[in-house]
Design a protein around this motif. Structure first.
Motif, PDB file in Angstrom:
ATOM      1  N   GLU A 179       0.808  -1.218   0.000  1.00 44.15           N
ATOM      2  CA  GLU A 179       0.000   0.000   0.000  1.00 44.15           C
ATOM      3  C   GLU A 179       0.841   1.268   0.000  1.00 44.15           C
ATOM      4  N   ALA A 180       2.144   1.137   0.268  1.00 41.38           N
ATOM      5  CA  ALA A 180       3.004   2.319   0.355  1.00 41.38           C
ATOM      6  C   ALA A 180       3.562   2.691  -1.025  1.00 41.38           C
ATOM      7  N   PRO A 181       3.752   3.987  -1.279  1.00 43.41           N
ATOM      8  CA  PRO A 181       4.267   4.445  -2.591  1.00 43.41           C
ATOM      9  C   PRO A 181       5.795   4.351  -2.663  1.00 43.41           C
ATOM     10  N   LEU A 182       6.333   3.165  -2.433  1.00 45.37           N
ATOM     11  CA  LEU A 182       7.781   2.994  -2.360  1.00 45.37           C
ATOM     12  C   LEU A 182       8.460   3.314  -3.694  1.00 45.37           C
ATOM     13  N   GLN A 183       9.479   4.163  -3.616  1.00 45.09           N
ATOM     14  CA  GLN A 183      10.263   4.524  -4.792  1.00 45.09           C
ATOM     15  C   GLN A 183      11.657   3.905  -4.740  1.00 45.09           C
ATOM     16  N   PHE A 184      12.133   3.641  -3.533  1.00 44.09           N
ATOM     17  CA  PHE A 184      13.391   2.900  -3.351  1.00 44.09           C
ATOM     18  C   PHE A 184      13.162   1.908  -2.218  1.00 44.09           C
ATOM     19  N   PHE A 185      13.663   0.674  -2.403  1.00 40.37           N
ATOM     20  CA  PHE A 185      13.376  -0.387  -1.441  1.00 40.37           C
ATOM     21  C   PHE A 185      14.508  -1.396  -1.463  1.00 40.37           C
ATOM     22  N   ASN A 186      15.027  -1.764  -0.272  1.00 42.86           N
ATOM     23  CA  ASN A 186      16.092  -2.757  -0.207  1.00 42.86           C
ATOM     24  C   ASN A 186      16.046  -3.467   1.139  1.00 42.86           C
ATOM     25  N   VAL A 187      15.810  -4.789   1.092  1.00 49.06           N
ATOM     26  CA  VAL A 187      15.844  -5.613   2.315  1.00 49.06           C
ATOM     27  C   VAL A 187      16.861  -6.744   2.153  1.00 49.06           C
ATOM     28  N   SER A 188      17.802  -6.601   1.239  1.00 50.00           N
ATOM     29  CA  SER A 188      18.784  -7.658   0.974  1.00 50.00           C
ATOM     30  C   SER A 188      19.700  -7.870   2.178  1.00 50.00           C
ATOM     31  N   TYR A 189      20.340  -9.049   2.182  1.00 51.57           N
ATOM     32  CA  TYR A 189      21.290  -9.416   3.243  1.00 51.57           C
ATOM     33  C   TYR A 189      20.655  -9.339   4.634  1.00 51.57           C
ATOM     34  N   ASN A 190      19.525 -10.055   4.777  1.00 50.53           N
ATOM     35  CA  ASN A 190      18.894 -10.238   6.072  1.00 50.53           C
ATOM     36  C   ASN A 190      18.561 -11.725   6.233  1.00 50.53           C
ATOM     37  N   ARG A 191      17.580 -12.057   7.065  1.00 49.84           N
ATOM     38  CA  ARG A 191      17.196 -13.451   7.300  1.00 49.84           C
ATOM     39  C   ARG A 191      15.706 -13.633   7.044  1.00 49.84           C
ATOM     40  N   LEU A 192      15.210 -12.978   6.030  1.00 51.08           N
ATOM     41  CA  LEU A 192      13.783 -12.999   5.731  1.00 51.08           C
ATOM     42  C   LEU A 192      13.380 -14.286   5.021  1.00 51.08           C
ATOM     43  N   CYS A 193      12.121 -14.647   5.197  1.00 47.06           N
ATOM     44  CA  CYS A 193      11.552 -15.830   4.553  1.00 47.06           C
ATOM     45  C   CYS A 193      10.182 -15.485   3.982  1.00 47.06           C
ATOM     46  N   GLY A 194       9.635 -16.443   3.256  1.00 43.43           N
ATOM     47  CA  GLY A 194       8.270 -16.299   2.773  1.00 43.43           C
ATOM     48  C   GLY A 194       8.157 -15.678   1.397  1.00 43.43           C
ATOM     49  N   HIS A 195       6.927 -15.524   0.974  1.00 41.93           N
ATOM     50  CA  HIS A 195       6.593 -15.041  -0.364  1.00 41.93           C
ATOM     51  C   HIS A 195       6.600 -13.513  -0.382  1.00 41.93           C
ATOM     52  N   ILE A 196       7.241 -12.928  -1.393  1.00 41.14           N
ATOM     53  CA  ILE A 196       7.201 -11.476  -1.573  1.00 41.14           C
ATOM     54  C   ILE A 196       5.790 -11.098  -2.023  1.00 41.14           C
ATOM     55  N   PRO A 197       5.078 -10.270  -1.273  1.00 41.35           N
ATOM     56  CA  PRO A 197       3.699  -9.933  -1.633  1.00 41.35           C
ATOM     57  C   PRO A 197       3.598  -9.333  -3.033  1.00 41.35           C
ATOM     58  N   THR A 198       2.527  -9.661  -3.695  1.00 41.74           N
ATOM     59  CA  THR A 198       2.290  -9.148  -5.041  1.00 41.74           C
ATOM     60  C   THR A 198       1.412  -7.907  -4.968  1.00 41.74           C
ATOM     61  N   GLY A 199       1.818  -6.882  -5.704  1.00 39.68           N
ATOM     62  CA  GLY A 199       1.022  -5.665  -5.717  1.00 39.68           C
ATOM     63  C   GLY A 199       1.856  -4.455  -5.356  1.00 39.68           C
ATOM     64  N   GLY A 200       1.249  -3.303  -5.538  1.00 38.81           N
ATOM     65  CA  GLY A 200       1.970  -2.072  -5.244  1.00 38.81           C
ATOM     66  C   GLY A 200       3.192  -1.949  -6.130  1.00 38.81           C
ATOM     67  N   THR A 201       4.311  -1.556  -5.516  1.00 36.41           N
ATOM     68  CA  THR A 201       5.548  -1.377  -6.287  1.00 36.41           C
ATOM     69  C   THR A 201       6.590  -2.447  -5.979  1.00 36.41           C
ATOM     70  N   LEU A 202       6.239  -3.441  -5.171  1.00 33.88           N
ATOM     71  CA  LEU A 202       7.248  -4.403  -4.707  1.00 33.88           C
ATOM     72  C   LEU A 202       7.873  -5.213  -5.840  1.00 33.88           C
ATOM     73  N   GLN A 203       7.143  -5.413  -6.929  1.00 30.54           N
ATOM     74  CA  GLN A 203       7.717  -6.154  -8.053  1.00 30.54           C
ATOM     75  C   GLN A 203       8.478  -5.245  -9.036  1.00 30.54           C
ATOM     76  N   GLU A 204       8.452  -3.960  -8.779  1.00 28.39           N
ATOM     77  CA  GLU A 204       9.155  -3.028  -9.664  1.00 28.39           C
ATOM     78  C   GLU A 204      10.650  -2.959  -9.354  1.00 28.39           C
ATOM     79  N   PHE A 205      11.042  -3.499  -8.202  1.00 26.45           N
ATOM     80  CA  PHE A 205      12.453  -3.488  -7.820  1.00 26.45           C
ATOM     81  C   PHE A 205      13.105  -4.792  -8.279  1.00 26.45           C
ATOM     82  N   ASP A 206      14.378  -4.726  -8.655  1.00 28.20           N
ATOM     83  CA  ASP A 206      15.038  -5.931  -9.158  1.00 28.20           C
ATOM     84  C   ASP A 206      15.474  -6.840  -8.013  1.00 28.20           C
ATOM     85  N   SER A 207      16.047  -7.971  -8.356  1.00 31.88           N
ATOM     86  CA  SER A 207      16.404  -8.974  -7.358  1.00 31.88           C
ATOM     87  C   SER A 207      17.429  -8.471  -6.355  1.00 31.88           C
ATOM     88  N   TYR A 208      18.205  -7.475  -6.748  1.00 32.33           N
ATOM     89  CA  TYR A 208      19.199  -6.908  -5.839  1.00 32.33           C
ATOM     90  C   TYR A 208      18.557  -6.419  -4.542  1.00 32.33           C
TER      91      TYR A 208
END
Length: 331
Positions: free
Chosen positions: A285-314
């Motif tokens: 729901e957030a208007p994210l323009q820059f996003f990075n959660v790499s190099y952590n210990r996260l699990c699960g499915h990346i939610p679909t929708g918003g801008t989350l798929q607009e960022f590359d795998s990096y």
């Protein structure tokens, strides 16, 4: 004497008086102080226009106010010149100064002089991209009109003064890219008025982020590239209006699953921490323009929708078991 001659004579006298007055706008005390500052800086070519035979209000690197402050010097902005030495203590004698800038002067050394506490009208203090040393002075809290403090890109050391939270008009505090140690002061959770933008990145700050900061509605926070640990989830919240949060390259450890981010959030960087859990669906729901959660210990499915798929795998890679576009599909 006819009317034409009279008008011409009047116009000539008016022009003479106006020109004479305009050449002497500068206050003599300010002029004397400025010449002392020039001498203390070894008479650099950068300040060649500071000629005692001319009006100092026309000199390079400064501004004078209007008649309401008797044309006193209100801004001194020295930057990008071949200047060496220390900040002259005489700057404190420019009593009407509202803006003080020493910037991109790599040969400027020494500590921040206490005499600047005499500048009771000072609103903007920018001493950045120099080689200033010593502590971030707690005496800055005496300058009650300060709105902007920028001491970035220096060699300042020691702790962050808790007294800075007492400044009633502070809008922005930038202490990034220094050698500061210790923790973020607890008092930063109780600024008296508007919550300032806080830039503390690229230091050696350690300990936990004070929980009291969770009570504040920040617009911008940058605590990146320090040694901060523990929980940072209190900085988020559905009712906040935060735009920018950078907590990257620390040692933070908390569960992301229950973190609700503001619907105003445009910049979020959490990379290189020890954050666990999954990315909540609410984040779409957030208007994210820059996003990075790499190099952590996260699990699960990346939610679909918003801008989350607009960022590359990096933005997502090197997590424990995160999956879904733009990463590999979940099994």
């Amino acid at each position: 004497m006819d009317k034409t001659t009279t008008l011409l004579l009047f116009f000539s006298m008016f022009t003479f008086l106006t020109t004479s007055f305009s050449k002497n706008l500068c206050n003599q005390d300010d002029k004397t102080t400025l010449l002392k500052i020039k001498k203390a800086l070894n008479n650099p070519y950068h300040l060649a226009s500071w000629d005692p035979q001319t009006d100092c209000c026309s000199w390079y690197c400064l501004e004078c106010g209007d008649a309401t402050v008797n044309h006193r010097v209100t801004a001194l902005t020295i930057f990008s010149g071949q200047i060496s030495g220390q900040i002259p203590p005489e700057v404190g004698d420019l009593s009407y100064l509202q803006t003080l800038v020493f910037r991109k002067l790599t040969n400027l050394t020494g500590q921040i002089p206490r005499t600047i506490t005499k500048l009771k009208y000072l609103r903007s203090l920018r001493l950045s991209w120099t080689n200033l040393t010593g502590p971030v002075p707690g005496f800055l809290s005496e300058l009650k009109n300060l709105q902007f403090i920028d001491l970035s890109f220096n060699d300042l050391s020691g702790s962050v003064p808790s007294s800075l939270s007492l400044l009633p008009n502070l809008l922005s505090l930038d202490l990034s890219r220094n050698k500061l140690t210790g923790s973020i002061p607890e008092s930063f959770g109780s600024f008296p008025a508007k919550v300032p933008d806080l830039y503390l990145s690229h230091n050696q700050l350690s300990g936990y982020i004070p929980k009291t900061l969770g009570n504040l509605d920040f617009n911008r926070i940058d605590f990146s590239r320090n040694k901060l640990g523990g929980d940072a989830s209190m900085l988020f919240g559905a009712n906040k209006t935060t735009w920018y949060i950078d907590l990257s390259r620390n040692m933070l450890q908390f569960d992301l699953s229950r973190v609700v981010i503001p619907k105003t959030l445009g910049i979020l960087d959490l990379n290189h921490n020890g954050i666990t859990g999954n990315i909540p669906v609410q984040w779409t729901e957030a208007p994210l323009q820059f996003f990075n959660v790499s190099y952590n210990r996260l699990c699960g499915h990346i939610p679909t929708g918003g801008t989350l798929q607009e960022f590359d795998s990096y933005s997502y890679f090197h997590n424990k078991c995160l999956c879904g576009a733009p990463l590999d599909s979940c099994k």
